[in-house]
Design a protein around this motif. Structure first.
Motif, PDB file in Angstrom:
ATOM      1  N   TYR A   1       2.099   2.126  -3.416  1.00  0.00           N
ATOM      2  CA  TYR A   1       1.188   2.523  -4.496  1.00  0.00           C
ATOM      3  C   TYR A   1       0.386   3.792  -4.219  1.00  0.00           C
ATOM      4  O   TYR A   1      -0.217   4.344  -5.128  1.00  0.00           O
ATOM      5  N   THR A   2       0.301   4.216  -2.974  1.00  0.00           N
ATOM      6  CA  THR A   2      -0.479   5.422  -2.707  1.00  0.00           C
ATOM      7  C   THR A   2       0.320   6.390  -1.833  1.00  0.00           C
ATOM      8  O   THR A   2       0.826   5.990  -0.773  1.00  0.00           O
ATOM      9  N   PRO A   3       0.434   7.651  -2.245  1.00  0.00           N
ATOM     10  CA  PRO A   3       1.195   8.628  -1.440  1.00  0.00           C
ATOM     11  C   PRO A   3       0.497   9.000  -0.142  1.00  0.00           C
ATOM     12  O   PRO A   3       1.109   9.586   0.749  1.00  0.00           O
ATOM     13  N   ARG A   4      -0.792   8.652  -0.018  1.00  0.00           N
ATOM     14  CA  ARG A   4      -1.551   9.016   1.187  1.00  0.00           C
ATOM     15  C   ARG A   4      -1.700   7.841   2.151  1.00  0.00           C
ATOM     16  O   ARG A   4      -2.560   7.855   3.028  1.00  0.00           O
ATOM     17  N   PHE A   5      -0.854   6.833   1.989  1.00  0.00           N
ATOM     18  CA  PHE A   5      -0.976   5.661   2.828  1.00  0.00           C
ATOM     19  C   PHE A   5      -0.877   6.000   4.310  1.00  0.00           C
ATOM     20  O   PHE A   5      -1.686   5.544   5.118  1.00  0.00           O
ATOM     21  N   TRP A   6       0.111   6.814   4.679  1.00  0.00           N
ATOM     22  CA  TRP A   6       0.291   7.094   6.101  1.00  0.00           C
ATOM     23  C   TRP A   6      -0.847   7.947   6.654  1.00  0.00           C
ATOM     24  O   TRP A   6      -1.179   7.844   7.843  1.00  0.00           O
ATOM     25  N   ASP A   7      -1.479   8.757   5.811  1.00  0.00           N
ATOM     26  CA  ASP A   7      -2.690   9.469   6.241  1.00  0.00           C
ATOM     27  C   ASP A   7      -3.796   8.467   6.566  1.00  0.00           C
ATOM     28  O   ASP A   7      -4.559   8.645   7.531  1.00  0.00           O
ATOM     29  N   LEU A   8      -3.882   7.399   5.760  1.00  0.00           N
ATOM     30  CA  LEU A   8      -4.893   6.373   5.999  1.00  0.00           C
ATOM     31  C   LEU A   8      -4.611   5.626   7.300  1.00  0.00           C
ATOM     32  O   LEU A   8      -5.532   5.341   8.075  1.00  0.00           O
ATOM     33  N   VAL A   9      -3.348   5.329   7.569  1.00  0.00           N
ATOM     34  CA  VAL A   9      -2.986   4.664   8.825  1.00  0.00           C
ATOM     35  C   VAL A   9      -3.363   5.544  10.014  1.00  0.00           C
ATOM     36  O   VAL A   9      -3.937   5.071  11.003  1.00  0.00           O
ATOM     37  N   ALA A  10      -3.046   6.834   9.919  1.00  0.00           N
ATOM     38  CA  ALA A  10      -3.399   7.752  11.007  1.00  0.00           C
ATOM     39  C   ALA A  10      -4.908   7.818  11.197  1.00  0.00           C
ATOM     40  O   ALA A  10      -5.408   7.864  12.333  1.00  0.00           O
TER      41      ALA A  10
ATOM     42  N   ASP B   1       0.837  -1.208   0.000  1.00  0.00           N
ATOM     43  CA  ASP B   1       0.000   0.000   0.000  1.00  0.00           C
ATOM     44  C   ASP B   1       0.869   1.254   0.000  1.00  0.00           C
ATOM     45  O   ASP B   1       0.605   2.212  -0.735  1.00  0.00           O
ATOM     46  N   ALA B   2       1.884   1.246   0.841  1.00  0.00           N
ATOM     47  CA  ALA B   2       2.778   2.406   0.939  1.00  0.00           C
ATOM     48  C   ALA B   2       3.477   2.674  -0.389  1.00  0.00           C
ATOM     49  O   ALA B   2       3.818   3.817  -0.710  1.00  0.00           O
TER      50      ALA B   2
ATOM     51  N   TYR C   1      -7.333   1.019  -6.992  1.00  0.00           N
ATOM     52  CA  TYR C   1      -6.311   0.009  -7.247  1.00  0.00           C
ATOM     53  C   TYR C   1      -6.580  -1.161  -6.318  1.00  0.00           C
ATOM     54  O   TYR C   1      -7.126  -0.999  -5.225  1.00  0.00           O
ATOM     55  N   SER C   2      -6.202  -2.327  -6.783  1.00  0.00           N
ATOM     56  CA  SER C   2      -6.403  -3.527  -5.970  1.00  0.00           C
ATOM     57  C   SER C   2      -5.133  -4.357  -5.988  1.00  0.00           C
ATOM     58  O   SER C   2      -4.629  -4.730  -7.052  1.00  0.00           O
ATOM     59  N   LEU C   3      -4.603  -4.611  -4.798  1.00  0.00           N
ATOM     60  CA  LEU C   3      -3.461  -5.502  -4.682  1.00  0.00           C
ATOM     61  C   LEU C   3      -3.900  -6.940  -4.955  1.00  0.00           C
ATOM     62  O   LEU C   3      -5.059  -7.309  -4.715  1.00  0.00           O
ATOM     63  N   VAL C   4      -2.986  -7.726  -5.458  1.00  0.00           N
ATOM     64  CA  VAL C   4      -3.244  -9.150  -5.672  1.00  0.00           C
ATOM     65  C   VAL C   4      -2.124  -9.937  -5.010  1.00  0.00           C
ATOM     66  O   VAL C   4      -0.945  -9.679  -5.244  1.00  0.00           O
ATOM     67  N   MET C   5      -2.507 -10.872  -4.172  1.00  0.00           N
ATOM     68  CA  MET C   5      -1.565 -11.731  -3.476  1.00  0.00           C
ATOM     69  C   MET C   5      -1.589 -13.117  -4.100  1.00  0.00           C
ATOM     70  O   MET C   5      -2.636 -13.562  -4.569  1.00  0.00           O
TER      71      MET C   5
ATOM     72  N   ILE D   1     -17.267  -8.789  11.789  1.00  0.00           N
ATOM     73  CA  ILE D   1     -18.281  -8.095  10.979  1.00  0.00           C
ATOM     74  C   ILE D   1     -19.618  -8.811  11.094  1.00  0.00           C
ATOM     75  O   ILE D   1     -20.672  -8.188  11.269  1.00  0.00           O
ATOM     76  N   THR D   2     -19.598 -10.123  11.022  1.00  0.00           N
ATOM     77  CA  THR D   2     -20.836 -10.900  11.145  1.00  0.00           C
ATOM     78  C   THR D   2     -21.493 -10.684  12.505  1.00  0.00           C
ATOM     79  O   THR D   2     -22.723 -10.554  12.606  1.00  0.00           O
ATOM     80  N   GLU D   3     -20.703 -10.634  13.546  1.00  0.00           N
ATOM     81  CA  GLU D   3     -21.245 -10.468  14.900  1.00  0.00           C
ATOM     82  C   GLU D   3     -21.653  -9.027  15.184  1.00  0.00           C
ATOM     83  O   GLU D   3     -22.257  -8.759  16.239  1.00  0.00           O
ATOM     84  N   GLY D   4     -21.322  -8.094  14.303  1.00  0.00           N
ATOM     85  CA  GLY D   4     -21.705  -6.699  14.498  1.00  0.00           C
ATOM     86  C   GLY D   4     -20.699  -5.889  15.294  1.00  0.00           C
ATOM     87  O   GLY D   4     -20.914  -4.699  15.526  1.00  0.00           O
ATOM     88  N   ARG D   5     -19.590  -6.516  15.710  1.00  0.00           N
ATOM     89  CA  ARG D   5     -18.558  -5.760  16.429  1.00  0.00           C
ATOM     90  C   ARG D   5     -17.865  -4.777  15.498  1.00  0.00           C
ATOM     91  O   ARG D   5     -17.434  -3.712  15.914  1.00  0.00           O
ATOM     92  N   TYR D   6     -17.733  -5.169  14.240  1.00  0.00           N
ATOM     93  CA  TYR D   6     -17.129  -4.305  13.232  1.00  0.00           C
ATOM     94  C   TYR D   6     -18.144  -4.001  12.134  1.00  0.00           C
ATOM     95  O   TYR D   6     -18.999  -4.830  11.817  1.00  0.00           O
ATOM     96  N   TRP D   7     -18.026  -2.817  11.568  1.00  0.00           N
ATOM     97  CA  TRP D   7     -18.841  -2.457  10.413  1.00  0.00           C
ATOM     98  C   TRP D   7     -18.040  -2.500   9.120  1.00  0.00           C
ATOM     99  O   TRP D   7     -18.611  -2.671   8.046  1.00  0.00           O
ATOM    100  N   LEU D   8     -16.732  -2.326   9.245  1.00  0.00           N
ATOM    101  CA  LEU D   8     -15.920  -2.139   8.038  1.00  0.00           C
ATOM    102  C   LEU D   8     -14.553  -2.791   8.218  1.00  0.00           C
ATOM    103  O   LEU D   8     -13.911  -2.609   9.254  1.00  0.00           O
ATOM    104  N   GLY D   9     -14.131  -3.554   7.214  1.00  0.00           N
ATOM    105  CA  GLY D   9     -12.829  -4.198   7.250  1.00  0.00           C
ATOM    106  C   GLY D   9     -11.990  -3.795   6.057  1.00  0.00           C
ATOM    107  O   GLY D   9     -12.502  -3.649   4.942  1.00  0.00           O
ATOM    108  N   TYR D  10     -10.682  -3.629   6.289  1.00  0.00           N
ATOM    109  CA  TYR D  10      -9.767  -3.177   5.240  1.00  0.00           C
ATOM    110  C   TYR D  10      -8.637  -4.178   5.035  1.00  0.00           C
ATOM    111  O   TYR D  10      -8.108  -4.735   5.995  1.00  0.00           O
ATOM    112  N   ASN D  11      -8.296  -4.426   3.775  1.00  0.00           N
ATOM    113  CA  ASN D  11      -7.188  -5.318   3.394  1.00  0.00           C
ATOM    114  C   ASN D  11      -7.439  -6.760   3.823  1.00  0.00           C
ATOM    115  O   ASN D  11      -6.569  -7.411   4.420  1.00  0.00           O
ATOM    116  N   LEU D  12      -8.609  -7.287   3.496  1.00  0.00           N
ATOM    117  CA  LEU D  12      -8.914  -8.685   3.748  1.00  0.00           C
ATOM    118  C   LEU D  12      -8.520  -9.516   2.527  1.00  0.00           C
ATOM    119  O   LEU D  12      -8.505  -9.019   1.398  1.00  0.00           O
TER     120      LEU D  12
END
Length: 343
Positions: free
Chosen positions: A181-190, A178-179, A244-248, A210-221
């Motif tokens: 490909y995007t110049p704003r990566f550290w802004d996203l971390v903050a 992520d760092a 953009y989408s990373l591929v592993m 997410i299923t249990e409702g503890r989380y609403w949003l997940g990133y980099n799954l």
């Protein structure tokens, strides 16, 4: 009487030899890969190789990496999504080259020195709970995610999840990419730190939250796990980022000390074969690499959806920089500083 005794001894030796031969056909695979997701591929291999007993162990990336060095006896095959760690082990001469037609034909961008092979093509995704659209527009890009995190802090506090780069090899790799490909990566971390994002060790824990409702949003799954989960949990929506989408790629190699190197070669060949890749494309969301197979889960179909903004993590020597101790220490120091920063 003597003949009968000799015959009994001879039969006993045959039985013992047969038992040893059967035991020798047991193939041990140490993998950071959910068996439930890869089951169709393993079942297809066992059907085509009924003389091999497959022992597939699903572990964490860190456990798999440790076993490469410490397991006694060594595993036959090693599979992991922690791409830099796999490359590092191969660079330390833990891999046995595969000299086969399938290995020679495998694309250069998905292998290294005919020793390690990327056999899947998995997008990295965001996921959100179906409740989210009632309160805000779900993100479809990294910029959208940053906007939500900075404008809806109170509502999202404690409701966002992502990988812990300290406790997950694949999580650390994804953030490093992520760092890049995007110049704003550290802004996203903050921004994630400012909403007290919860850091998990694996995608399964994020999806469970997410299923249990503890989380609403997940990133980099991991998209492969998220897509299977969403099939059985309609409250979870999977989003491939549109900017953009990373591929592993899952990387596989034969251990240099594999007890059954010939059988290990047959297994890796099957993963790379048209037959094996067809199973990946049609029956799993792991996505096939080969261009000559069709199905809902192929690299080409993913490229058609995302276009030129699809960024596979390359399998080459550049991966070794990610496990450099000094680089890792510097990255983690900045991660902690940005994540803990308060505005």
């Amino acid at each position: 009487m003597m003949r009968a005794r000799r015959l009994a001894v001879f039969i006993g030796l045959l039985v013992a030899s047969f038992s040893e031969a059967v035991a020798a056909e047991t193939l041990v695979v140490e993998a950071a890969l959910d068996r439930r997701v890869v089951a169709p591929l393993l079942d297809a291999f066992e059907r085509s190789h009924p003389d091999i007993e497959l022992r597939f162990h699903d572990r964490s990336t860190l456990e798999v990496d440790t076993l490469v060095e410490r397991a006694d006896p060594a595993p036959d095959v090693v599979i992991s999504s922690a791409m830099p760690w796999q490359m590092a082990r191969v660079n330390q001469d833990y891999a046995r080259p595969l000299r086969s037609r399938e290995a020679r034909a495998w694309p250069d961008w998905a292998k290294w020195r005919d020793e390690v092979f990327g056999f899947t093509f998995e997008p990295i995704v965001m996921a959100y709970r179906l409740d989210l659209p009632r309160h805000m527009m779900p993100p479809s890009t990294h910029a959208d995610l940053h906007t939500l995190l900075t404008t809806r802090q109170d509502m999202l506090r404690g409701k966002v999840t992502t990988y812990s780069p300290a406790r997950s090899g694949v999580g650390y790799t994804l953030f490093q990419q992520d760092a890049r490909y995007t110049p704003r990566f550290w802004d996203l971390v903050a921004a994630m730190g400012n909403v007290d994002a919860r850091l998990e060790e694996n995608t399964r824990a994020m999806l469970q939250g997410i299923t249990e409702g503890r989380y609403w949003l997940g990133y980099n799954l991991l998209g492969s796990y998220a897509m299977v989960w969403a099939q059985h949990h309609p409250e979870v929506i999977v989003q491939v980022p549109q900017d953009y989408s990373l591929v592993m790629m899952r990387m596989v190699f034969i251990h240099r000390d594999a007890p059954h190197p010939r059988r290990a070669g047959e297994f890796v060949d099957f993963l790379l074969s048209r037959e094996g890749q067809r199973v990946l494309a049609g029956q799993t969301p792991l996505f096939s690499v080969r261009p000559d197979v069709s199905g809902p889960y192929t690299a080409q179909r993913l490229r058609d959806q995302v276009g030129d903004q699809l960024y596979p993590i390359p399998i080459n020597a550049s991966l070794l920089a990610f496990v450099d101790p000094q680089r890792r220490a510097a990255f983690m120091a900045r991660w902690r500083r940005e994540f803990q920063r308060r505005r």
